[in-house]
Design a protein around this motif. Structure first.
Motif, PDB file in Angstrom:
ATOM      1  N   GLN A   1      16.432   6.607  -8.178  1.00 47.21           N
ATOM      2  CA  GLN A   1      15.582   5.566  -8.745  1.00 47.21           C
ATOM      3  C   GLN A   1      15.481   4.412  -7.753  1.00 47.21           C
ATOM      4  OE1 GLN A   1      17.863   4.677 -12.253  1.00 47.21           O
ATOM      5  NE2 GLN A   1      16.602   6.011 -13.509  1.00 47.21           N
ATOM      6  N   LYS A   2      14.335   3.760  -7.720  1.00 49.10           N
ATOM      7  CA  LYS A   2      14.124   2.575  -6.885  1.00 49.10           C
ATOM      8  C   LYS A   2      14.298   1.329  -7.749  1.00 49.10           C
ATOM      9  CE  LYS A   2      12.133   4.346  -3.010  1.00 49.10           C
ATOM     10  NZ  LYS A   2      12.833   4.295  -1.761  1.00 49.10           N
ATOM     11  N   HIS A   3      15.065   0.377  -7.234  1.00 47.32           N
ATOM     12  CA  HIS A   3      15.250  -0.904  -7.908  1.00 47.32           C
ATOM     13  C   HIS A   3      14.973  -2.011  -6.891  1.00 47.32           C
ATOM     14  CE1 HIS A   3      17.181   0.573 -11.622  1.00 47.32           C
ATOM     15  NE2 HIS A   3      17.594   1.552 -10.841  1.00 47.32           N
ATOM     16  N   HIS A   4      14.403  -3.097  -7.365  1.00 48.41           N
ATOM     17  CA  HIS A   4      14.114  -4.244  -6.504  1.00 48.41           C
ATOM     18  C   HIS A   4      15.079  -5.375  -6.825  1.00 48.41           C
ATOM     19  CE1 HIS A   4      10.381  -1.994  -6.163  1.00 48.41           C
ATOM     20  NE2 HIS A   4      10.202  -2.626  -5.019  1.00 48.41           N
ATOM     21  N   GLY A   5      15.443  -6.115  -5.796  1.00 51.46           N
ATOM     22  CA  GLY A   5      16.337  -7.248  -5.976  1.00 51.46           C
ATOM     23  C   GLY A   5      16.114  -8.262  -4.878  1.00 51.46           C
ATOM     24  N   GLY A   6      16.846  -9.338  -4.967  1.00 51.15           N
ATOM     25  CA  GLY A   6      16.747 -10.390  -3.967  1.00 51.15           C
ATOM     26  C   GLY A   6      18.105 -10.658  -3.356  1.00 51.15           C
ATOM     27  N   CYS A   7      18.103 -11.134  -2.156  1.00 50.87           N
ATOM     28  CA  CYS A   7      19.339 -11.483  -1.468  1.00 50.87           C
ATOM     29  C   CYS A   7      20.034 -12.612  -2.228  1.00 50.87           C
ATOM     30  CB  CYS A   7      19.016 -11.912  -0.049  1.00 50.87           C
ATOM     31  SG  CYS A   7      20.457 -12.437   0.889  1.00 50.87           S
TER      32      CYS A   7
ATOM     33  N   GLN B   1      21.397   6.341  -7.317  1.00 47.89           N
ATOM     34  CA  GLN B   1      21.594   7.680  -7.873  1.00 47.89           C
ATOM     35  C   GLN B   1      22.930   7.707  -8.587  1.00 47.89           C
ATOM     36  OE1 GLN B   1      21.976  10.960  -5.066  1.00 47.89           O
ATOM     37  NE2 GLN B   1      20.671  12.184  -6.396  1.00 47.89           N
ATOM     38  N   ASP B   2      22.941   8.173  -9.803  1.00 45.38           N
ATOM     39  CA  ASP B   2      24.163   8.223 -10.614  1.00 45.38           C
ATOM     40  C   ASP B   2      24.847   6.862 -10.687  1.00 45.38           C
ATOM     41  OD1 ASP B   2      23.833  10.949 -11.164  1.00 45.38           O
ATOM     42  OD2 ASP B   2      24.837  11.512  -9.298  1.00 45.38           O
ATOM     43  N   LYS B   3      24.043   5.800 -10.884  1.00 50.47           N
ATOM     44  CA  LYS B   3      24.526   4.422 -11.040  1.00 50.47           C
ATOM     45  C   LYS B   3      25.236   3.883  -9.797  1.00 50.47           C
ATOM     46  CE  LYS B   3      24.991   4.785 -16.020  1.00 50.47           C
ATOM     47  NZ  LYS B   3      25.851   4.610 -17.168  1.00 50.47           N
ATOM     48  N   LYS B   4      24.908   4.442  -8.630  1.00 47.79           N
ATOM     49  CA  LYS B   4      25.504   3.982  -7.378  1.00 47.79           C
ATOM     50  C   LYS B   4      24.395   3.773  -6.344  1.00 47.79           C
ATOM     51  CE  LYS B   4      29.010   5.039  -3.979  1.00 47.79           C
ATOM     52  NZ  LYS B   4      30.014   5.955  -3.507  1.00 47.79           N
ATOM     53  N   ILE B   5      24.482   2.649  -5.619  1.00 43.76           N
ATOM     54  CA  ILE B   5      23.511   2.378  -4.564  1.00 43.76           C
ATOM     55  C   ILE B   5      23.782   3.336  -3.413  1.00 43.76           C
ATOM     56  CG2 ILE B   5      22.660   0.686  -2.898  1.00 43.76           C
ATOM     57  CD1 ILE B   5      23.620  -1.488  -4.850  1.00 43.76           C
ATOM     58  N   ILE B   6      22.779   4.110  -3.021  1.00 42.35           N
ATOM     59  CA  ILE B   6      22.954   5.037  -1.904  1.00 42.35           C
ATOM     60  C   ILE B   6      22.201   4.569  -0.655  1.00 42.35           C
ATOM     61  CG2 ILE B   6      23.475   7.039  -3.321  1.00 42.35           C
ATOM     62  CD1 ILE B   6      20.560   7.940  -2.933  1.00 42.35           C
ATOM     63  N   LYS B   7      21.248   3.644  -0.849  1.00 40.72           N
ATOM     64  CA  LYS B   7      20.510   3.113   0.297  1.00 40.72           C
ATOM     65  C   LYS B   7      19.962   1.746  -0.075  1.00 40.72           C
ATOM     66  CE  LYS B   7      16.551   4.124   3.257  1.00 40.72           C
ATOM     67  NZ  LYS B   7      15.379   4.996   3.436  1.00 40.72           N
ATOM     68  N   SER B   8      20.006   0.823   0.876  1.00 39.19           N
ATOM     69  CA  SER B   8      19.384  -0.481   0.674  1.00 39.19           C
ATOM     70  C   SER B   8      18.539  -0.795   1.903  1.00 39.19           C
ATOM     71  CB  SER B   8      20.445  -1.568   0.467  1.00 39.19           C
ATOM     72  OG  SER B   8      21.265  -1.680   1.598  1.00 39.19           O
ATOM     73  N   GLN B   9      17.442  -1.485   1.655  1.00 41.39           N
ATOM     74  CA  GLN B   9      16.562  -1.859   2.766  1.00 41.39           C
ATOM     75  C   GLN B   9      15.739  -3.059   2.360  1.00 41.39           C
ATOM     76  OE1 GLN B   9      14.393   1.779   3.187  1.00 41.39           O
ATOM     77  NE2 GLN B   9      12.842   1.201   1.712  1.00 41.39           N
ATOM     78  N   GLY B  10      15.124  -3.676   3.336  1.00 41.10           N
ATOM     79  CA  GLY B  10      14.231  -4.781   3.052  1.00 41.10           C
ATOM     80  C   GLY B  10      12.947  -4.267   2.432  1.00 41.10           C
TER      81      GLY B  10
END
Length: 80
Positions: free
Chosen positions: A10-16, A31-40
């Motif tokens: 799933q994709k989620h958006h957030g702010g620094c 995925q499975d309630k764990k962040i697997i990748k983050s990017q700008g």
């Protein structure tokens, strides 16, 4: 065997969380309630997908085994 099945990403958006004037926009793959990748966020009009060095590998920092989990408070005078 059912325990090996991974849920969809799933994709989620957030702010620094840092208080910078541009407040970098972030996109997280979860995925499975764990962040697997983050990017700008490439759609952000100011940062255009760029993140500072503190946030570019957020998924690695978030799950470090020695990451402080409680607020730290100084004991004694400053400088000791």
């Amino acid at each position: 065997m059912d325990g090996d099945i991974k849920s969809a990403i799933q994709k989620h958006h957030g702010g620094c969380p840092n208080d910078y004037p541009d407040t970098g926009s972030m996109v997280f793959d979860v995925q499975d309630k764990k962040i697997i990748k983050s990017q700008g966020n490439p759609d952000h009009p100011i940062t255009r997908g760029l993140l500072c060095v503190k946030r570019k590998d957020w998924e690695k920092r978030q799950y470090q085994h020695d990451r402080p989990l409680d607020t730290m408070q100084r004991v004694g005078p400053k400088g000791e």
